[in-house]
Enzyme design. Sequence first.
Site, PDB file in Angstrom:
ATOM      1  N   GLY A   1      19.479  56.347  34.645  1.00 21.41           N
ATOM      2  CA  GLY A   1      19.982  55.641  33.063  1.00 21.41           C
ATOM      3  C   GLY A   1      20.728  54.459  33.382  1.00 21.41           C
ATOM      4  O   GLY A   1      21.783  54.423  33.633  1.00 21.41           O
ATOM      5  N   HIS A   2      19.904  53.283  33.395  1.00 17.27           N
ATOM      6  CA  HIS A   2      20.532  52.013  33.618  1.00 17.27           C
ATOM      7  C   HIS A   2      20.818  51.256  32.313  1.00 17.27           C
ATOM      8  O   HIS A   2      19.988  50.992  31.661  1.00 17.27           O
ATOM      9  CB  HIS A   2      19.362  51.036  34.520  1.00 17.27           C
ATOM     10  CG  HIS A   2      19.294  51.545  35.637  1.00 17.27           C
ATOM     11  ND1 HIS A   2      18.522  51.316  36.630  1.00 17.27           N
ATOM     12  CD2 HIS A   2      19.923  52.710  36.535  1.00 17.27           C
ATOM     13  CE1 HIS A   2      18.664  51.880  37.717  1.00 17.27           C
ATOM     14  NE2 HIS A   2      19.583  52.886  37.753  1.00 17.27           N
TER      15      HIS A   2
ATOM     16  N   ASP B   1      25.153  55.865  39.131  1.00 16.58           N
ATOM     17  CA  ASP B   1      26.051  55.141  38.178  1.00 16.58           C
ATOM     18  C   ASP B   1      26.867  54.227  38.247  1.00 16.58           C
ATOM     19  O   ASP B   1      28.123  54.241  37.837  1.00 16.58           O
ATOM     20  CB  ASP B   1      26.748  56.564  37.238  1.00 16.58           C
ATOM     21  CG  ASP B   1      25.737  57.812  36.890  1.00 16.58           C
ATOM     22  OD1 ASP B   1      24.675  57.393  36.435  1.00 16.58           O
ATOM     23  OD2 ASP B   1      26.079  58.767  37.100  1.00 16.58           O
TER      24      ASP B   1
ATOM     25  N   THR C   1      21.889  59.437  30.804  1.00 11.27           N
ATOM     26  CA  THR C   1      20.662  60.442  30.635  1.00 11.27           C
ATOM     27  C   THR C   1      20.896  61.752  30.001  1.00 11.27           C
ATOM     28  O   THR C   1      20.178  61.943  29.185  1.00 11.27           O
ATOM     29  CB  THR C   1      19.919  60.694  32.029  1.00 11.27           C
ATOM     30  OG1 THR C   1      19.550  59.418  32.603  1.00 11.27           O
ATOM     31  CG2 THR C   1      18.522  61.381  31.832  1.00 11.27           C
TER      32      THR C   1
ATOM     33  N   THR D   1      19.001  66.774  36.511  1.00  8.49           N
ATOM     34  CA  THR D   1      19.068  65.937  35.244  1.00  8.49           C
ATOM     35  C   THR D   1      17.979  67.124  34.244  1.00  8.49           C
ATOM     36  O   THR D   1      17.747  66.533  33.090  1.00  8.49           O
ATOM     37  CB  THR D   1      18.480  64.745  35.140  1.00  8.49           C
ATOM     38  OG1 THR D   1      17.477  64.395  35.873  1.00  8.49           O
ATOM     39  CG2 THR D   1      19.782  63.698  35.838  1.00  8.49           C
TER      40      THR D   1
HETATM   41  P1  IMP Z   1      17.566  65.382  39.814  1.00 10.15           P
HETATM   42  O1  IMP Z   1      17.419  64.088  40.299  1.00 10.15           O
HETATM   43  O2  IMP Z   1      17.536  65.320  38.413  1.00 10.15           O
HETATM   44  O3  IMP Z   1      16.996  66.313  40.577  1.00 10.15           O
HETATM   45  O4  IMP Z   1      19.062  65.851  40.084  1.00 10.15           O
HETATM   46  C1  IMP Z   1      19.626  65.823  41.290  1.00 10.15           C
HETATM   47  C2  IMP Z   1      21.155  65.351  41.360  1.00 10.15           C
HETATM   48  O5  IMP Z   1      21.234  63.892  41.358  1.00 10.15           O
HETATM   49  C3  IMP Z   1      21.925  65.790  40.231  1.00 10.15           C
HETATM   50  O6  IMP Z   1      23.374  66.122  40.766  1.00 10.15           O
HETATM   51  C4  IMP Z   1      22.104  64.698  39.315  1.00 10.15           C
HETATM   52  O7  IMP Z   1      23.032  64.947  38.545  1.00 10.15           O
HETATM   53  C5  IMP Z   1      22.153  63.677  40.266  1.00 10.15           C
HETATM   54  N1  IMP Z   1      21.407  62.521  39.448  1.00 10.15           N
HETATM   55  C6  IMP Z   1      20.066  62.051  39.664  1.00 10.15           C
HETATM   56  N2  IMP Z   1      19.952  60.843  39.011  1.00 10.15           N
HETATM   57  C7  IMP Z   1      20.971  60.527  38.750  1.00 10.15           C
HETATM   58  C8  IMP Z   1      21.562  59.173  38.404  1.00 10.15           C
HETATM   59  O8  IMP Z   1      20.712  58.255  37.770  1.00 10.15           O
HETATM   60  N3  IMP Z   1      23.046  58.987  38.236  1.00 10.15           N
HETATM   61  C9  IMP Z   1      23.739  60.005  38.859  1.00 10.15           C
HETATM   62  N4  IMP Z   1      23.466  60.996  39.001  1.00 10.15           N
HETATM   63  C10 IMP Z   1      22.025  61.307  39.265  1.00 10.15           C
END
Ligand code: IMP
Length: 432
Positions: free
Chosen positions: A40-41, A13, A302, A128
């Site tokens: 989420g870009h 982010d 997201t 997420t």
């Molecule tokens: P996952 O990638 O959905 O398995 O989540 C694992 C960790 O990465 C969690 O703490 C999410 O909030 C974080 N996370 C995953 N994708 C993003 C992103 O695009 N931005 C910020 N945090 C993310």
Amino acid sequence: MPGYAVIGGQWGDEGKGKVVDFLAQEAQYVVRYSGGNNAGHTVINDLGEFALHLVPAGIFWPHVTCVIGNGVVVDPDTLLQELSVLAKAGVDTSRLIVSDRAHLIMPYHVALDRLEELSRGANAIGTTGRGVGPAYVDKVARVGIRVGDLLEANREEVFLPRLEHVLHQKNAIITKVYESEPLDLGALNQKCMEWGERLKPYIQPSEVVLQEALARGENILIEGAQGTLLDIDHGTYPFVTSSSPSIGGAYTGLGIPPSSIVGSLGVFKAYSTRVGGGPLVTELLEETGAKIRELAWEFGATTGRPRRVGWFDAVAGRYSVSLNGFTSLVLTRLDILDHFSPVKICTAYELDGKVIHYFPSSVSALERCKPVYEEFEGWSQPTASVTQMDKLPRNALAYVRRLEELLGAPIDMISTGPHREETVVNRPFIKG
Ligand code: IMP
């Protein structure tokens, strides 16, 4: 053979969407190499505001070909939905290529992501919930299904038995371990056939496309997802994502050689944020944190979850710079700090009574770390919408210069607002 990587230096982010959209004007290709629709870009342009989860942020430039590389995990429903939103906004989406080697996020991955998280209770990672972790688990366990498999000609004898085998395994876990509802093989197979039909025009061996582009000397802009401190190896494990958002992931996730990446740009927000669980040494749990969250609208693109907020952590930042070898940095959301005085940077940690300058690998050590701060007087004029370095207020410039010193790399760009033109470029990142 110029590849230029744009990589999150913190916990995701950081504003990579805007930076990639801005730089894409000078690239022929914009490519994603890791993660999935957990990303989420946000891109704001003449066509509106878009939260892209899978399609690279270069899609808005008509001269750019976008690639979802082999290292990405693809949820076909999300991708098709995103393509339809873009098409409705008048964007030509035929310029997208999806790697035949990219793995699919299947409905059982999404189900397992949620069930696993629930079972972790107080130790939940805060994923997420998009099935990203379970899809990467299957890739490594060699039971994953890839985008190219959707086009398998010998469906009955090759594709179906594989799907049946993996679904049998997953249903056993879903029903026996989690006492939840099984998924239906026939319905899933049908879904896969529909996905194959609809995605067929986009599916290609993307590594070949990129290698040929490099041979022609075209610029490839590499769009990182998440951030270095969420890296499966180098992040705050186990509070990480299941891929390699740092530079190493770009080589394997695209199938291009290390010599092809000639520049790496680290994207850093002027303060820290993180979503989900895990240590955040500079976290601001009181009023200042809430004020930054509200001003900057720090809610996940997201999941909509409120992001945790803290002052800039230069210990973590330096670690990130050294892991990626950033040749250049961009600082985003500097305008948010216009509203604060003093502004603080964490320059060291105090761990069990000792001052340390490194980023510990253990989460429990990080949770015991207390930030050592350097304070800066705020600036009286706003930085919002400034487009030239010498127009920044003196105190804001002092903050930027100190960050450069602490991070050990030049801040060549500053984002001072969400729109393309609200950008200070001190030194161009893409050369020629
Ligand atoms: P996952 O990638 O959905 O398995 O989540 C694992 C960790 O990465 C969690 O703490 C999410 O909030 C974080 N996370 C995953 N994708 C993003 C992103 O695009 N931005 C910020 N945090 C993310």
